[in-house]
Motif scaffolding. Structure first.
Motif, PDB file in Angstrom:
ATOM      1  N   SER A   8       0.955  -1.194  -0.111  1.00  0.00           N
ATOM      2  CA  SER A   8      -0.064  -0.039  -0.003  1.00  0.00           C
ATOM      3  C   SER A   8       1.000   1.272   0.000  1.00  0.00           C
ATOM      4  CB  SER A   8      -0.935  -0.035   1.412  1.00  0.00           C
ATOM      5  OG  SER A   8      -0.007   0.214   2.460  1.00  0.00           O
ATOM      6  N   VAL A   9       0.215   2.549  -0.102  1.00  0.00           N
ATOM      7  CA  VAL A   9       0.902   3.701  -0.136  1.00  0.00           C
ATOM      8  C   VAL A   9       1.488   4.002   1.280  1.00  0.00           C
ATOM      9  CG1 VAL A   9       0.444   6.141   0.058  1.00  0.00           C
ATOM     10  CG2 VAL A   9      -0.538   4.892  -1.792  1.00  0.00           C
ATOM     11  N   HIS A  10       0.758   3.728   2.014  1.00  0.00           N
ATOM     12  CA  HIS A  10       1.477   3.926   3.529  1.00  0.00           C
ATOM     13  C   HIS A  10       2.735   2.884   3.822  1.00  0.00           C
ATOM     14  CE1 HIS A  10       1.588   3.214   8.218  1.00  0.00           C
ATOM     15  NE2 HIS A  10       1.399   4.566   7.835  1.00  0.00           N
ATOM     16  N   GLU A  11       2.526   1.529   3.373  1.00  0.00           N
ATOM     17  CA  GLU A  11       3.346   0.454   3.395  1.00  0.00           C
ATOM     18  C   GLU A  11       4.800   0.905   2.743  1.00  0.00           C
ATOM     19  OE1 GLU A  11       0.670  -3.341   4.401  1.00  0.00           O
ATOM     20  OE2 GLU A  11       1.158  -2.875   2.140  1.00  0.00           O
ATOM     21  N   ASN A  12       4.432   1.321   1.658  1.00  0.00           N
ATOM     22  CA  ASN A  12       5.796   2.009   0.645  1.00  0.00           C
ATOM     23  C   ASN A  12       6.452   2.877   1.481  1.00  0.00           C
ATOM     24  OD1 ASN A  12       6.360   1.302  -2.447  1.00  0.00           O
ATOM     25  ND2 ASN A  12       4.164   0.813  -1.927  1.00  0.00           N
ATOM     26  N   TYR A  64       5.436  10.314   7.786  1.00  0.00           N
ATOM     27  CA  TYR A  64       4.319  10.165   7.002  1.00  0.00           C
ATOM     28  C   TYR A  64       3.617  11.246   6.723  1.00  0.00           C
ATOM     29  CZ  TYR A  64      -0.025   8.348   5.414  1.00  0.00           C
ATOM     30  OH  TYR A  64      -1.328   8.214   4.802  1.00  0.00           O
ATOM     31  N   ALA A  65       3.406  12.155   8.065  1.00  0.00           N
ATOM     32  CA  ALA A  65       2.614  13.255   8.139  1.00  0.00           C
ATOM     33  C   ALA A  65       3.005  14.287   7.119  1.00  0.00           C
ATOM     34  CB  ALA A  65       2.390  13.761   9.585  1.00  0.00           C
ATOM     35  N   ARG A  88      -3.049   0.007  -3.081  1.00  0.00           N
ATOM     36  CA  ARG A  88      -1.919  -0.748  -3.540  1.00  0.00           C
ATOM     37  C   ARG A  88      -1.052   0.115  -4.558  1.00  0.00           C
ATOM     38  NH1 ARG A  88      -1.527  -7.152  -4.525  1.00  0.00           N
ATOM     39  NH2 ARG A  88      -0.734  -6.372  -6.509  1.00  0.00           N
ATOM     40  N   ALA A  89      -0.040   0.086  -4.511  1.00  0.00           N
ATOM     41  CA  ALA A  89       0.971   0.947  -5.366  1.00  0.00           C
ATOM     42  C   ALA A  89       0.751   0.722  -6.783  1.00  0.00           C
ATOM     43  CB  ALA A  89       2.354   0.815  -4.939  1.00  0.00           C
ATOM     44  N   ASP A  90       0.258  -0.614  -7.047  1.00  0.00           N
ATOM     45  CA  ASP A  90       0.398  -0.870  -8.536  1.00  0.00           C
ATOM     46  C   ASP A  90      -1.113  -0.431  -9.212  1.00  0.00           C
ATOM     47  OD1 ASP A  90      -1.121  -2.848  -7.308  1.00  0.00           O
ATOM     48  OD2 ASP A  90      -0.107  -4.602  -8.366  1.00  0.00           O
ATOM     49  N   MET A 122      11.241  10.042   2.838  1.00  0.00           N
ATOM     50  CA  MET A 122      10.993   9.246   4.201  1.00  0.00           C
ATOM     51  C   MET A 122      12.393   8.815   4.510  1.00  0.00           C
ATOM     52  SD  MET A 122       7.918   9.091   5.519  1.00  0.00           S
ATOM     53  CE  MET A 122       7.808   7.577   6.259  1.00  0.00           C
ATOM     54  N   THR A 123      13.404   8.610   3.906  1.00  0.00           N
ATOM     55  CA  THR A 123      14.793   8.177   4.323  1.00  0.00           C
ATOM     56  C   THR A 123      15.479   9.372   5.038  1.00  0.00           C
ATOM     57  OG1 THR A 123      15.979   8.717   2.143  1.00  0.00           O
ATOM     58  CG2 THR A 123      14.905   6.459   2.350  1.00  0.00           C
ATOM     59  N   ASN A 124      15.106  10.600   4.938  1.00  0.00           N
ATOM     60  CA  ASN A 124      15.559  11.735   5.431  1.00  0.00           C
ATOM     61  C   ASN A 124      16.725  12.061   4.589  1.00  0.00           C
ATOM     62  OD1 ASN A 124      13.850  13.229   7.454  1.00  0.00           O
ATOM     63  ND2 ASN A 124      13.357  11.364   7.747  1.00  0.00           N
TER      64      ASN A 124
END
Length: 229
Positions: A95-99, A111-112, A128-130, A147-149
């Motif tokens: 999902s978007v959140h999981e990615n 995330y925010a 889902r991303a796809d 998100m990796t900063n």
């Protein structure tokens, strides 16, 4: 400003075929640098070397004063390089959140904050991303890198193949990242937008750096000679 990334006289091969013949460039902390050139001139190969997905034959790559030529890609990423590769390459079944959370490292970008930059991702949180549109996948790829900063964000063709309205959303996000002081190395065919954001430009021709200077100095003559526009 101090040098964050420095590439000096970089040579690299695909098997027996030489692809880079002396690429040099630098990105200072907080600077946006455009890496320009026609298709096949070595831009993506240069990025692959910087991110340690290819081994340089000779030359030097340093990040924050540390030579990283022999460093594996995962260690280079941990130093603070965030890559948005050509073709997006999201984790399709997630999902978007999981990615986004799969790539997360401690820092200001969470995330925010990513959802504040790209509200569509918040609307698609559990999708889902796809199943996302191409533009939404590109936003997700950029968000995942953030998100990796990273200290340096590398964008390889971030607006390629997108509808004009989505491209403008991506450019607006890149301008916002610039305003925050994030260093960015930017590859894109949209010359007007690129030069409107970058402070410095580097032009590659046949795997070599043939020109570099202020982005404002890339005039019609240079564009016609090296960029085919």
């Amino acid at each position: 400003m101090s040098a964050l990334l420095t590439v000096t006289d970089l040579h690299s091969h695909y098997g027996k075929s030489q692809a880079l013949f002396g690429v040099s460039l630098a990105v200072d902390a907080g600077q946006v640098v455009a890496l320009l050139g026609r298709n096949g001139m070595g831009k993506t190969t240069t990025i692959r070397n910087i991110c340690r997905m290819m081994r340089a034959t000779s030359g030097e790559i340093s990040f924050d004063g540390q030579v990283i030529n022999a460093m594996p890609s995962h260690r280079a990423a941990r130093l603070g390089m965030g890559l948005v590769p050509e073709g997006r390459r999201c984790f399709a079944p997630l999902s978007v959140h999981e990615n986004l959370t799969a790539a997360a490292r401690p820092g200001a970008w969470d995330y925010a904050k990513v959802v504040a930059l790209f509200p569509r991702l918040g609307e698609r949180r559990d999708q889902r991303a796809d199943t996302l549109s191409g533009g939404e996948q590109q936003m997700l790829a950029i968000g995942r890198a953030l998100m990796t900063n990273p200290r340096l964000l590398i964008l390889d063709e971030a607006t390629e193949g997108l509808a004009p309205v989505i491209r403008q959303e991506i450019w607006a996000a890149i301008r916002a990242l610039k305003a925050e002081g994030l260093a960015i190395l930017l590859v894109d065919k949209s010359l007007r937008e690129v030069l409107g954001i970058a402070s410095h430009a580097v032009i590659l021709e046949r795997g070599s750096t043939v020109w570099q200077g202020a982005a404002s100095a890339v005039d019609t003559g240079l564009a016609n000679r090296y960029l085919g526009v």
